[in-house]
Design an enzyme around this catalytic site. Structure first.
Site, mmCIF file in Angstrom:
data_model
loop_
_atom_site.group_PDB
_atom_site.id
_atom_site.type_symbol
_atom_site.label_atom_id
_atom_site.label_comp_id
_atom_site.label_asym_id
_atom_site.label_seq_id
_atom_site.Cartn_x
_atom_site.Cartn_y
_atom_site.Cartn_z
ATOM 1 N N LYS A 490 0.763 -1.267 -0.123
ATOM 2 C CA LYS A 490 0.123 -0.166 -0.006
ATOM 3 C C LYS A 490 0.953 1.208 0.103
ATOM 4 O O LYS A 490 2.013 1.181 0.314
ATOM 5 C CB LYS A 490 -0.912 -0.080 1.339
ATOM 6 C CG LYS A 490 -0.154 0.186 2.588
ATOM 7 C CD LYS A 490 -1.077 -0.439 3.722
ATOM 8 C CE LYS A 490 -0.238 -0.244 4.909
ATOM 9 N NZ LYS A 490 -0.832 -0.957 6.146
ATOM 10 N N TYR A 713 14.374 31.936 5.420
ATOM 11 C CA TYR A 713 13.327 32.728 5.886
ATOM 12 C C TYR A 713 13.255 32.837 7.358
ATOM 13 O O TYR A 713 13.676 31.896 8.103
ATOM 14 C CB TYR A 713 12.108 31.594 5.370
ATOM 15 C CG TYR A 713 11.710 31.677 3.935
ATOM 16 C CD1 TYR A 713 11.411 32.812 3.436
ATOM 17 C CD2 TYR A 713 11.562 30.468 3.415
ATOM 18 C CE1 TYR A 713 10.935 32.963 2.091
ATOM 19 C CE2 TYR A 713 11.112 30.477 1.909
ATOM 20 C CZ TYR A 713 10.960 31.528 1.362
ATOM 21 O OH TYR A 713 10.515 31.520 0.023
HETATM 22 C C1 PLP Z 1 -0.316 -1.720 7.019
HETATM 23 C C2 PLP Z 1 -0.813 -2.949 7.311
HETATM 24 C C3 PLP Z 1 0.276 -3.964 7.771
HETATM 25 C C4 PLP Z 1 1.585 -4.106 7.672
HETATM 26 O O1 PLP Z 1 2.048 -3.462 8.980
HETATM 27 P P1 PLP Z 1 3.544 -3.351 9.196
HETATM 28 O O2 PLP Z 1 3.576 -2.643 10.575
HETATM 29 O O3 PLP Z 1 4.015 -2.419 8.110
HETATM 30 O O4 PLP Z 1 4.194 -4.771 9.022
HETATM 31 C C5 PLP Z 1 -0.774 -5.405 8.046
HETATM 32 N N1 PLP Z 1 -1.966 -5.371 7.942
HETATM 33 C C6 PLP Z 1 -2.704 -4.430 7.580
HETATM 34 C C7 PLP Z 1 -4.291 -4.388 7.562
HETATM 35 C C8 PLP Z 1 -2.261 -3.153 7.342
HETATM 36 O O5 PLP Z 1 -3.021 -2.034 7.272
#
Ligand code: PLP
Length: 815
Positions: A490, A713
């Protein structure tokens, strides 16, 4: 490739297997195989069923189907009836058998063999020795950094009768490994490069590590090293050739001095005589590596002038194979610094992994050191190209042109030199394809690569695909074999890329990919990714697109479930895979566990969907303060999943573990785990991980700013003394958080850590580089360690990664 053909009878004699079944006693072997995804000339391959993360025995049928007829397998695991046309050698250790064959092959050559080991610099030293010694010798060297128990065996197998010298790299990660590397390599000349002060995870002490590395040199005529690197460790005495500042050293270093334009002069004394070299580098590591090469040349009997000339011409080691966005919607794999059979095999493998375009082209230069009339070599090359699924071959140089007849099965264009090819680029019209550019240095293919790739904004995120693959393997090794692996890709794979990452994961046979939104999934499908893909937040107005692209939705509530089922019913679709999420304590999305019975009732009368998995998400798996809570979540999930299992007439997968739980909660593995941040080498405790992304930029301007003036700035930084200020091309619009301003953030310029000064601007910021000898245009490392950076501004590494803007171009490479 291109080893002598070995009759199977000879192989059998060398391996002395416990049992042999020879259906084809007249077969002969030219290639060694252990991975069915990388078969070359299967009919002449000997397949070793190795036991790594995946047991090679599980792929025997695939290999047999692909045409492999010679196998080395474990005694008792395989029945010869399943492979009626095959030669089967049954042994007690398949890796050991592969090593035995490599050792036998090595023993057929009476040429100098240089064995290189150390913790830092061994690949550079190997490549530089290759550059320096090539004018006199026809050298075989380990490809890339093939230096492991398997890599060394494969490297040695590629030695053949044309070679007059070999350079083999040896790497170990735990005690006991070097003896088997020594047994295979049998170096005549040993080279020890730098040894880091820390001891690697696998060793009890630095001394133990040094003594283990030294085992490579058993039986060598001479060992080249700097006593400073072994720090008084008690190593077996051999005939040494030493270098160092000490007058007792064979090569005594007197002085190292930068002489401008990025060059360093190193003066020394050898046999009472002064000598000097100049190298086009200024960093200490390059100096040490060059001196090591210098000592090797002296030990081989080279003289001052020839050494000095080679050293002046040393070139940076372009080991990286880079994946870039090309013009005409192409993807370009740029490997324009070397060309030999071994590295071509690796580059073609990488080309095969790319799914984003159907069409694949290769631009290939002549091979240095191969004689024009070496027909066997060119036939081998043609066979390799035939196996690689390419559509078009463009060659540069007279030798490949003269063997054009061998490449007739391809769309082949031959050019005498690079200029002629460049002049014809418009006519070749590269479009919507993956193009591998593979050429020896002297063909200067970097010009081609510039013409075929998009110009990059100066700030880039370099993504190390090999590190990603290694991290994946490290986690796989942690998991029991029945546990499946889902990778979370993702948010643009935590900032690191889309299909570029997914191709690697697919090639490594992951079970599932998960994205947050539909469009991320669609993008992966368009790029040819065929793995199952889960979409976590499906848009109820876009079900059509889910179906069209075979994307599997996460279902977290009755309204979402009902509208999806209604949609499928209208479309007359049955058994569409869905993933049911329970909220066991995170309180974000999901069915309440007590709704499980009601959910089962609904699902048994909804044939439109089929539950592919049932899952939940842990809120604090990484934090021991909340372990009781985590235990409660796991229990609550287990109960909900049990209810589902009792009620549904078919099986499904269960999963709850994220990265932190993979590391800390084996009880939470169930049937599958969801690997996120750990894949990118960040945020977790496993020692063997390496960070995948490094952000880099360049210096636009350098100026002296006197005391009393301010920078940036808001005049936040009032200078108390005169300072040297560098402006770099990265700001908060790139994802470099404003909280890094005024000295909180640190970047690396020419090996020195320097603080920011003043506020971070939108597209730029300023660094205090006082005392660092930098010039405009220099590279700047914006971040190496994301964990440490996140801590500086009180956030988590996830936010830093996901915040890197899309305008920062991603550069992918494979070492
Ligand atoms: C993002 C996510 C993960 C992975 O989590 P990490 O801490 O990056 O390993 C696993 N399950 C779900 C539902 C997520 O949204």
């Amino acid at each position: 490739m291109h080893a002598h053909p070995y009759p199977i009878a000879l192989v059998s004699q060398v391996l002395s297997p416990a049992t042999v079944v020879l259906a084809r006693p007249d077969a002969s072997i030219t290639t060694l195989a252990f991975d069915t995804r990388k078969l070359v000339e299967p009919a002449k391959a000997l397949f070793f069923a190795l036991q790594g993360n995946r047991d090679g025995h599980a792929f025997l049928a695939d290999a047999y189907r692909a045409g492999v007829r010679n196998f080395v397998v474990l005694t008792g695991v395989v029945s010869s009836d399943a492979y009626p046309e095959a030669n089967l050698l049954f042994v007690s250790d398949t890796l050991r058998a592969l090593q035995d064959l490599a050792a036998y092959h090595r023993s057929q050559f009476d040429i100098p063999v240089i064995g290189v080991t150390g913790s830092n610099g061994k690949t550079i030293v190997k490549e530089w020795l290759y550059q320096l010694l090539s004018p006199r010798y026809r050298i075989h060297r380990s490809p890339k950094s093939y230096n492991s128990q398997l890599g060394v065996a494969l490297s040695l197998w590629q030695m053949d009768s044309r070679h007059t010298l070999a350079i083999i790299e040896a790497g170990i990660s735990q005690p006991g490994e070097m003896a088997s590397l020594n047994r295979m390599i049998r170096p005549t000349l040993g080279v020890l490069t730098g040894i880091g002060p820390a001891h690697d995870a696998g060793f009890a002490s630095r001394e133990e590590k040094i003594r283990e590395k030294w085992l490579l040199f058993y039986g060598a005529e001479r060992v080249i090293h700097s006593p400073a690197h072994i720090d008084g460790a008690d190593v077996a005495s051999t005939n040494h050739f030493t270098w160092g500042v000490d007058h007792a050293a064979d090569l005594t270093i007197i002085d190292r001095r930068e002489i401008g334009e990025g060059a360093t002069e190193i003066r020394a004394q050898y046999k009472g005589q002064p000598m000097a070299i100049t190298i086009p580098f200024t960093d200490t590591a390059s100096m040490d590596n060059a001196i090591t090469c210098w000592a090797v040349m002296l030990a081989l009997g080279y003289e001052g002038e020839e050494i000095a000339q080679g050293m002046r011409g040393l070139a940076p080691v372009g080991m990286r194979l880079e994946l870039k966005r090309g013009v005409g919607n192409c993807t370009v794999i740029d490997d324009s610094y070397s060309n030999d059979m071994a590295s071509l095999v690796i580059a073609l493998d990488f080309l095969k992994q790319q799914n984003q375009h159907e069409k694949r082209s290769v631009i290939l230069s002549d091979f240095p050191g191969i004689l024009t009339d070496d027909t066997a070599f060119y036939q081998g090359l043609a066979a390799l190209l035939a196996e690689s699924g390419i559509d078009r071959l463009v060659t540069v140089g007279p030798d490949l042109a003269s063997h054009g007849g061998l490449f007739k099965f391809l769309n082949h264009h031959a050019f005498p030199d690079t200029e002629a090819l460049i002049a014809s680029l418009p006519a070749l019209a590269f479009r919507d394809e993956t193009v591998l550019i593979k050429g020896a240095r002297r063909y200067r293919f970097e010009r081609l690569s510039r013409l075929l790739t998009e110009k990059l904004h100066d700030t880039v995120l370099e993504v190390n695909l090999q590190a990603l693959e290694a991290n994946l393997k490290a986690y796989k090794a942690q998991l029991p074999t029945h546990v499946k692996l889902m990778a979370m890709v993702k948010a643009f794979s935590y900032g690191s890329g889309s299909f570029e990452i997914a191709n690697i994961l697919q090639f490594n046979q992951l079970d599932y990919l998960t994205v947050a939104y539909l469009d991320e999934g669609v993008q992966l499908r368009r790029a040819g990714i065929s793995l199952p893909i889960v979409v976590m937040s499906p848009d109820i107005y876009a079900f059509e697109s889910l179906l069209r692209h075979r994307l599997e939705p996460e279902i977290f509530s009755f309204p979402v479930l009902e509208s999806f089922v209604a949609y499928l019913e209208e479309r007359e679709v049955a058994a569409f895979p869905i993933h049911v999420k329970f909220d066991t304590g995170m309180h974000r999305l999901g069915f309440a566990p007590e709704d499980a019975p009601k959910l089962v009732d609904y699902l048994v009368s909804a044939p439109q969907v089929r539950v592919a998995s049932v899952f939940s998400h842990l809120a604090a798996a990484g934090d021991s303060a909340h372990d009781d809570f985590t235990r409660m979540q796991i229990r609550s999930f287990q109960q909900a999943a049990d209810t589902m299992e009792a009620g549904l007439p078919y099986p499904f997968l269960r999963h709850i573990a994220n990265t932190a739980a993979i590391e800390r909660w084996p009880a939470a593995y169930f049937d599958m785990v969801r690997l996120g941040i750990g894949l990118y080498g960040i945020g977790r405790s496993m020692a063997s991980l390496s960070q995948v992304g490094t952000m880099k930029t360049t210096i636009s301007q350098i100026r002296r700013v006197p005391a009393g003036e301010s920078v940036g700035y808001g005049r936040q930084a009032l200078l108390e003394t005169d300072r040297t200020i560098a402006t770099v091309k990265v700001g908060y619009a790139d994802g470099y958080d404003r909280r890094f301003g005024n000295g909180v953030g640190r970047m690396v310029v020419r090996g020195h850590e320097v603080p920011t000064v003043g506020n971070i601007c939108m597209d730029m910021c300023m660094l205090d580089i006082t005392g660092v000898d930098a010039v405009e245009g220099d590279e700047v490392i914006v971040f190496g360690d994301v964990d440490a950076m996140a801590e500086l501004i009180g956030t988590i590494p996830y936010e830093i990664l996901a915040g890197i803007s899309q305008r920062v171009k991603r550069v992918y490479y494979y070492e």
